[in-house]
Design an enzyme around this catalytic site. Structure first.
Site, mmCIF file in Angstrom:
data_model
loop_
_atom_site.group_PDB
_atom_site.id
_atom_site.type_symbol
_atom_site.label_atom_id
_atom_site.label_comp_id
_atom_site.label_asym_id
_atom_site.label_seq_id
_atom_site.Cartn_x
_atom_site.Cartn_y
_atom_site.Cartn_z
ATOM 1 N N GLU A 36 0.829 -1.204 0.000
ATOM 2 C CA GLU A 36 0.000 0.000 0.000
ATOM 3 C C GLU A 36 0.871 1.265 0.000
ATOM 4 O O GLU A 36 0.593 2.217 -0.727
ATOM 5 C CB GLU A 36 -0.925 0.024 1.230
ATOM 6 N N CYS A 91 0.186 1.271 7.017
ATOM 7 C CA CYS A 91 -0.486 1.496 5.733
ATOM 8 C C CYS A 91 -1.847 2.166 5.918
ATOM 9 O O CYS A 91 -2.250 2.983 5.094
ATOM 10 C CB CYS A 91 -0.624 0.178 4.982
HETATM 11 ZN ZN LIG Z 1 1.449 -2.265 5.708
#
Ligand SMILES: [Zn+2]
Length: 167
Positions: free
Chosen positions: A65, A97
């Site tokens: 991500e 993330c």
């Molecule tokens: Zn992550």
């Protein structure tokens, strides 16, 4: 808190989540942990796609991500476009993330295997254990709305993790 598997993904969400899963396999083939992510605009344009490359780069922030979000930055995708975009992640975003998704202004998240089920593969090895904070706890603290759908396609997302972690 765990959420039941989402069994009603529409065709488009299913297609792009599977694309993220394909990236998780691609990352694994290069020796990384099997995680993939794809960012898609409201109009259906793939804005960024990436896999986790932390093992090959030695950069612990190189998750799928975060790598995808860095590509968005490099392309200077406008914030209002991101607010109407979706990030598809082969697994539930970790706390780092989830924070990156918050800062990116991406307005929607669809993920595959959830963190709880993933812990079965991670096992008890210290360096493989994750911080146990749900991505929803991060998104719920956001002043702008971040829609979150998942877990979904769990068996398909889990397949990349079989045999990918140290016992
Ligand atoms: Zn992550």
């Amino acid at each position: 808190m765990s959420f039941p598997e989402e069994n009603n993904l529409d065709e488009r969400d299913g297609r792009y989540l599977r694309k993220a899963i394909v990236w998780s396999h691609a990352g694994r083939r290069r020796g990384n942990r099997p995680f993939g992510a794809v960012v898609v605009s409201e109009a259906g344009e793939v804005l960024a796609e990436a896999y986790c490359d932390s093992t090959e780069t030695g950069d612990c922030t190189g998750h799928a991500e975060t790598n995808a979000i860095r590509l968005l930055g490099a392309r200077k995708v406008p914030r209002d476009v991101l607010a109407r975009s979706t990030i598809y992640s082969s697994s539930e975003p970790c706390v780092m993330c989830a924070g990156a998704i918050f800062w990116s202004a991406i307005g929607r998240v669809v993920y595959g295997i959830d963190a709880e089920r993933l812990r079965v593969y991670r096992g008890e090895r210290g360096e493989q254990r994750d911080a146990q904070l749900s991505c929803r706890d991060v998104f719920d603290a956001s002043p702008h709305t971040i829609e979150c759908i998942g877990p979904a396609l769990v068996d398909e997302a889990a397949a990349a993790h079989i045999g990918a972690w140290k016992e």
